[in-house]
Design a protein around this motif. Structure first.
Motif, short mmCIF file in Angstrom:
data_model
loop_
_atom_site.label_atom_id
_atom_site.label_comp_id
_atom_site.label_asym_id
_atom_site.label_seq_id
_atom_site.Cartn_x
_atom_site.Cartn_y
_atom_site.Cartn_z
N ARG A 194 33.79 88.66 51.26
CA ARG A 194 34.84 89.33 52.04
C ARG A 194 35.05 88.64 53.38
NH1 ARG A 194 38.67 93.18 50.32
NH2 ARG A 194 39.76 93.81 52.22
N ILE A 195 36.30 88.28 53.65
CA ILE A 195 36.64 87.61 54.90
C ILE A 195 37.75 88.36 55.61
CG2 ILE A 195 35.93 85.32 54.08
CD1 ILE A 195 38.91 84.72 53.56
N VAL A 206 26.77 87.00 57.99
CA VAL A 206 27.64 88.00 58.59
C VAL A 206 28.51 88.58 57.48
CG1 VAL A 206 29.42 88.49 60.31
CG2 VAL A 206 27.68 86.75 60.77
N LEU A 207 28.50 89.90 57.36
CA LEU A 207 29.35 90.60 56.40
C LEU A 207 30.53 91.21 57.12
CD1 LEU A 207 26.74 92.43 54.13
CD2 LEU A 207 27.99 90.32 53.62
N ASN A 236 34.53 97.04 51.71
CA ASN A 236 33.71 96.99 50.51
C ASN A 236 33.35 95.53 50.28
OD1 ASN A 236 33.66 99.78 49.68
ND2 ASN A 236 35.81 99.56 49.12
N ALA A 237 32.19 95.15 50.80
CA ALA A 237 31.77 93.76 50.75
C ALA A 237 31.05 93.48 49.43
CB ALA A 237 30.85 93.43 51.92
N LYS A 238 31.53 92.48 48.72
CA LYS A 238 30.95 92.15 47.43
C LYS A 238 29.70 91.29 47.60
CE LYS A 238 32.15 89.80 43.07
NZ LYS A 238 33.21 89.04 42.37
N VAL A 266 29.27 96.82 48.48
CA VAL A 266 28.56 97.70 49.41
C VAL A 266 29.48 98.00 50.58
CG1 VAL A 266 26.34 96.76 48.72
CG2 VAL A 266 27.48 95.81 50.72
N MET A 267 29.47 99.24 51.03
CA MET A 267 30.32 99.64 52.15
C MET A 267 29.65 99.26 53.45
SD MET A 267 33.24 100.85 52.84
CE MET A 267 34.02 101.07 54.45
#
Length: 459
Positions: free
Chosen positions: A249-250, A33-34, A39-41, A77-78
């Motif tokens: 990213r959390i 899960v992102l 902006n997830a690395k 990534v967005m």
């Protein structure tokens, strides 16, 4: 000899080819899960200079990156609002296809055994909850117990979908948190990362550098004694069980720990240092919600449990974007592992929904000590979240007051509006107050929301 040389060349070719493959940490795997709207690395390793392309399935966008001379690469990534399942394709000399990726809310669940405790341990109504735990939009990742004296880059593990089988082995507090969250967030997937180790002190969950920079915490860490349940050396769990997550990213962190720090007089500084350590590592001030430890028979010759509870109370007053849930009304004093994990997880979720997601404005805190004033020989105690104060059994014996000599005596308590008026014959000039100051004291003061008051001692 010639045949052997050909064989060695072949082995060298295979080795070089394999070493060129793009590899990922296990947190990036099928079913992950992102964090939504972020902006997830994403990161990994490959040959220095290798051309790598990342294709995100939710928008068809390509991202290109080249590993540095340490063979490391990363890209942000967005992510969209929420949804899935999606796929991500990562191409270098090889190709990795990640499937069943959800976009939603990601929370880390960490601490010791009360956070680790799952339905298989015998929680209240566990069997009934296990039977209906089919939620494809809730995914779990469990970090294995391990320790290291240096920061690690990865650990074994994989994402799993919430089913009766997987839920039975996952943090019950985390599970109930997710259930309550999805009610208000309506359709937003939830990802939970469980990183826990029963019987461990807080000092092993922050970096050694953090401890070295704080003389108070450093002294507390030096006083820890070896334990059969896990490491007590500074940073050991942080290095192996938290450091590999840094950058993922959390939305925030749930924390349930403190029993193994009984005896510390500076736990508020220890927990505060831990929170700041994690936030500094991630680079942003995510919400950090934690559970106040429950009453338990730690020993009647000291108030060690009450001191930790009060220290936990203080942290939310000094560290921004934190919150605490009180559990002294839903536990028994003879079990260090209270069975009612649903109320704990639900109260944590209610904090997040009100303070972070702002989906409602319900009262989510019990009465919290605010200040004292003296009027006509009585000590009046004011609280935050004090609307509708009442005693569970119409009266209380949990308040004590003291004069300037610091000698506490039981106080007669009376509710006057949103305050408590306290008096004692042996204390004609009251100055100090404390509430629920025994290890086994269970809250009997509540507000209109039915939430209990926290243990406290005035300064």
């Amino acid at each position: 000899m010639k045949k052997n040389s050909h064989f060695l060349i072949l082995l060298l070719f295979v080795f070089l080819h394999a070493s060129a493959n793009v590899t990922l940490p296990t947190i990036f795997s099928d079913g992950m899960v992102l964090q939504r709207n972020a902006n997830a690395k994403i990161w990994g390793w490959a040959d220095p200079g290798e051309a790598i392309t990342i294709l995100t399935g939710w928008n068809g966008k390509e991202y290109k990156v080249t590993p540095n001379n340490q063979a490391y690469w990363s890209v942000e990534v967005m992510t969209p609002e929420a949804g899935g399942p999606f796929g991500i394709t990562i191409k270098g000399y090889n190709e990795i296809q990640l499937k069943n990726i959800l976009i939603g809310e990601v929370w880390i669940c960490s601490g010791q055994s009360n956070m680790e405790m799952n339905a298989g341990w015998g929680i209240a109504n566990g069997d009934a909850e296990v039977a209906k735990a089919n939620y494809p939009d809730i995914h779990f990742f469990t970090v294995s117990k391990r320790a290291s004296d240096s920061p690690q880059q990865d650990f074994p593990g994989s994402w799993t979908v919430c089913t009766p089988e997987s839920m039975k082995r996952f943090s019950a507090v985390g599970y109930y948190f997710a259930l309550r969250l999805r009610e208000d967030l309506k359709g937003v997937p939830i990802g939970l990362i469980s990183s826990n180790w029963g019987g461990t002190p807080a000092e092993i969950w922050m970096s050694e550098k953090t401890i070295a920079q704080n003389s108070v915490v450093q002294q507390a860490a030096a006083a820890l004694k070896p334990s059969q349940w896990g490491p007590t050396e500074p940073g050991r769990a942080y290095n192996a069980m938290i450091h590999p997550l840094i950058g993922y990213r959390i939305a925030g962190v749930l924390w349930y720990q403190g029993e193994s720090n009984i005896g510390s007089a500076v736990y508020d500084q220890t927990l505060g240092a831990l929170i700041n350590s994690w936030r500094n590592s991630w680079g942003y001030n995510f919400p950090f919600y934690y559970v106040q430890i429950a009453p338990y028979r730690y020993g009647e010759d000291h108030p060690g449990g009450a001191i930790i509870r009060d220290a936990q109370r203080k942290v939310q007053n000094t560290i921004p974007n934190t919150g605490m849930v009180v559990t002294s009304d839903i536990s028994t004093i003879d079990d260090i592992h209270p069975k009612d994990k649903k109320t704990v997880g639900t109260r944590l979720a209610n904090l997040a929904l009100v303070d972070w997601y702002k989906t409602n404005n319900a009262t989510v805190n019990g009465p919290l000590f605010k200040s004292t004033t003296v009027r006509n020989g009585k000590l009046y105690v004011a609280f935050n979240h004090a609307q509708g104060l009442y005693f569970k059994n119409k009266k209380t014996s949990l308040f004590e007051i003291a004069g300037t000599d610091g000698q506490f005596y039981p106080a007669l308590a009376k509710i006057v509006g949103n305050e408590i008026a306290l008096s004692a014959i042996k204390v004609p000039n009251p100055v100090h107050v404390r509430y629920a100051w025994k290890n086994t004291d269970q809250a009997d003061l509540f507000n209109a929301a039915g939430l209990p008051a926290s243990t406290f001692q005035s300064e």
